[in-house]
Design an enzyme around this catalytic site. Structure first.
Site, PDB file in Angstrom:
ATOM      1  N   CYS A 192       0.740  -1.418   0.071  1.00 35.81           N
ATOM      2  CA  CYS A 192      -0.025  -0.177  -0.078  1.00 35.81           C
ATOM      3  C   CYS A 192       0.903   1.105   0.098  1.00 35.81           C
ATOM      4  O   CYS A 192       0.027   2.671  -0.123  1.00 35.81           O
ATOM      5  CB  CYS A 192      -0.775   0.100   0.990  1.00 35.81           C
ATOM      6  SG  CYS A 192      -1.968  -1.575   1.364  1.00 35.81           S
ATOM      7  N   CYS A 216     -13.239   1.792   6.669  1.00 32.79           N
ATOM      8  CA  CYS A 216     -12.769   0.584   5.824  1.00 32.79           C
ATOM      9  C   CYS A 216     -12.986   0.836   4.480  1.00 32.79           C
ATOM     10  O   CYS A 216     -13.404   1.303   4.109  1.00 32.79           O
ATOM     11  CB  CYS A 216     -13.229  -1.087   5.647  1.00 32.79           C
ATOM     12  SG  CYS A 216     -13.832  -1.831   7.385  1.00 32.79           S
ATOM     13  N   SER A 217     -11.791   1.213   4.421  1.00 28.65           N
ATOM     14  CA  SER A 217     -11.269   1.895   2.627  1.00 28.65           C
ATOM     15  C   SER A 217     -11.567   0.573   1.893  1.00 28.65           C
ATOM     16  O   SER A 217     -11.702  -0.529   1.752  1.00 28.65           O
ATOM     17  CB  SER A 217      -9.862   2.244   2.574  1.00 28.65           C
ATOM     18  OG  SER A 217      -8.691   0.698   2.432  1.00 28.65           O
ATOM     19  N   HIS A 275      -8.757   3.780  -2.300  1.00 29.22           N
ATOM     20  CA  HIS A 275      -7.913   2.833  -2.290  1.00 29.22           C
ATOM     21  C   HIS A 275      -6.741   2.408  -3.021  1.00 29.22           C
ATOM     22  O   HIS A 275      -7.191   1.709  -3.163  1.00 29.22           O
ATOM     23  CB  HIS A 275      -7.657   2.858  -1.104  1.00 29.22           C
ATOM     24  CG  HIS A 275      -6.062   2.153  -0.279  1.00 29.22           C
ATOM     25  ND1 HIS A 275      -5.240   2.919  -0.988  1.00 29.22           N
ATOM     26  CD2 HIS A 275      -5.895   0.842   0.548  1.00 29.22           C
ATOM     27  CE1 HIS A 275      -4.248   1.802   0.048  1.00 29.22           C
ATOM     28  NE2 HIS A 275      -4.192   0.838   0.370  1.00 29.22           N
TER      29      HIS A 275
END
Length: 399
Positions: A83, A216-217, A346
């Site tokens: 990430c 939550c992404s 994301h």
């Protein structure tokens, strides 16, 4: 002394739900890269190197993406750091410029993801041992695996540990999501632009206790890019009004503390704290000097953990910081004015560069309805399990 490095152009696509738009990864990369070059007001043939980040894909997709901008034969580096991929590409670009190797580098990141929750490994495949297997082993020793997305489990269990150890509440966790969804209303690039009440966040479908869906992404498609140049390039091309200096940047990886049995530690708090210590020393600035922050809120708990890692709050006090309103407009800092990963989206390879784009707009005074008043110093924080924590400190160029 190292040369100074400046961002003079940024661009990104709107982050979108996977498969909601008929485009390929090189289409989104072309859009973001073209916007960054146009923002800088320069032609692609001035770019000397290009680090390109993505997690899901085949080798040399970076070249295929860059070829949409031009065929000039420059070196292209394919970057994958989970990430933290986008910020790693940006860090490479800065190092090329600061080291005197180049005057103009394009950092690009993209991701075309699949619908549904992401697994524990970003882009891992075949029969190789999982690079985060050791991390999940720490979690499983304390909280057995259940039928829930792996990343939600490890961060949800970090939240449980924080609640058990410090008394952090579900309401405090949910307030992170309330804030970031509220901020995203003013961001046309955000995947979600809806505001939710505290009650709606808490009542949403549970992904893994105590985290609900809106904490939550999401998986996302999208791309972002930044043009990084030397001071000489800025002056020669008259880009002083565009230039945002990357004052300092640092990357850390897991230390022994990450594997001491704490779920809080295994999801990256120690490496974030170390990165913060290093970047404050390198920049000569402290968290008290920062006005606007884009940090890695992949789950609401990680924003709270990051408050503590950055020195915004003492250990165990991150929940109180969000509850006191210290991290939104009118508070001590504005954190994730873009909506953060939770609401903006994301797409892994693009996330870190999108953070840099937001800080660039903020420091130029170009963030429209989400503008942080009189923003002079910005900070980015981007992590990947496995692990890497990349941080940057930025300010408007001074010439």
């Amino acid at each position: 002394m190292a040369n100074k490095a400046f961002i003079v152009g940024v661009g990104m696509t709107k982050f979108e739900k996977p498969e909601s738009r008929d485009w390929n990864y090189f289409d989104m990369a072309k859009e973001a890269g073209t916007k960054a070059l146009a923002d800088a007001g320069i032609a692609y043939d001035l770019v000397e190197q290009a680090p390109v980040g993505y997690c899901f894909g085949s080798s040399t997709q970076g070249q295929r993406a860059i070829y949409e901008l031009g065929l000039t034969g420059i070196p292209v580096y394919n970057v994958n750091n989970n990430c933290a991929t986008g910020s790693t590409a940006l860090m490479m670009a800065r190092q090329f410029v600061e080291g005197g190797l180049n005057d103009c580098v394009l950092a690009l990141g993209f991701e075309k993801m699949s619908k549904g929750a992401m697994g524990g490994d970003a882009g891992a495949g075949g029969f190789a041992a999982s690079p985060v297997g050791r991390h999940y082993g720490i979690m499983a020793a304390k909280y057995p695996f259940v039928m829930a997305p792996p990343t939600a489990q490890i961060f949800g269990n970090a939240a449980r540990e924080h609640m058990e150890r410090y008394g952090t509440t579900e309401e405090q966790l949910a307030l992170v999501a309330v804030k970031n969804h509220r901020h995203s209303v003013n961001n046309p690039y955000a995947q979600f632009q809806d505001e939710y009440s505290l009650e709606e966040i808490l009542a949403a479908r549970e992904i893994h206790a105590p985290l609900t869906k809106f904490q939550c992404s999401p998986t996302s498609d999208g791309a972002a890019a930044a043009v990084v140049v030397s001071e000489r390039f800025v002056i020669e091309h008259g880009l002083q009004d565009k230039a945002v200096e990357i004052v300092a940047q640092t990357m850390t990886t897991d230390t022994e503390e990450a594997f001491d049995g704490s779920i809080i530690n295994v999801v990256g708090k120690p490496m974030s704290r170390l990165a913060a210590q290093q970047i404050y020393a390198a920049s000569g600035l402290g968290i008290e000097d920062v006005d606007v922050i884009e940090l890695h809120d992949c789950f609401s708990i990680n924003e709270i953990l990051t408050y503590e890692a950055l020195g915004m709050a003492a250990d165990g006090e991150g929940g109180k910081l969000i509850a006191d309103g210290a991290t939104t407009y009118g508070g001590k800092w504005v954190v994730n004015p873009s909506g953060g990963l939770i609401s903006k989206g994301h797409p892994l390879g693009a996330t870190g560069l999108a953070q840099a784009a937001e800080i660039t707009w903020q420091l130029r005074g170009e963030a429209d309805a989400r503008q942080v008043a009189d923003a002079k110093v910005g900070l980015t924080h981007n992590i990947g399990l496995g692990g890497a924590a990349v941080m940057g400190v930025y300010r408007k160029g001074q010439f």
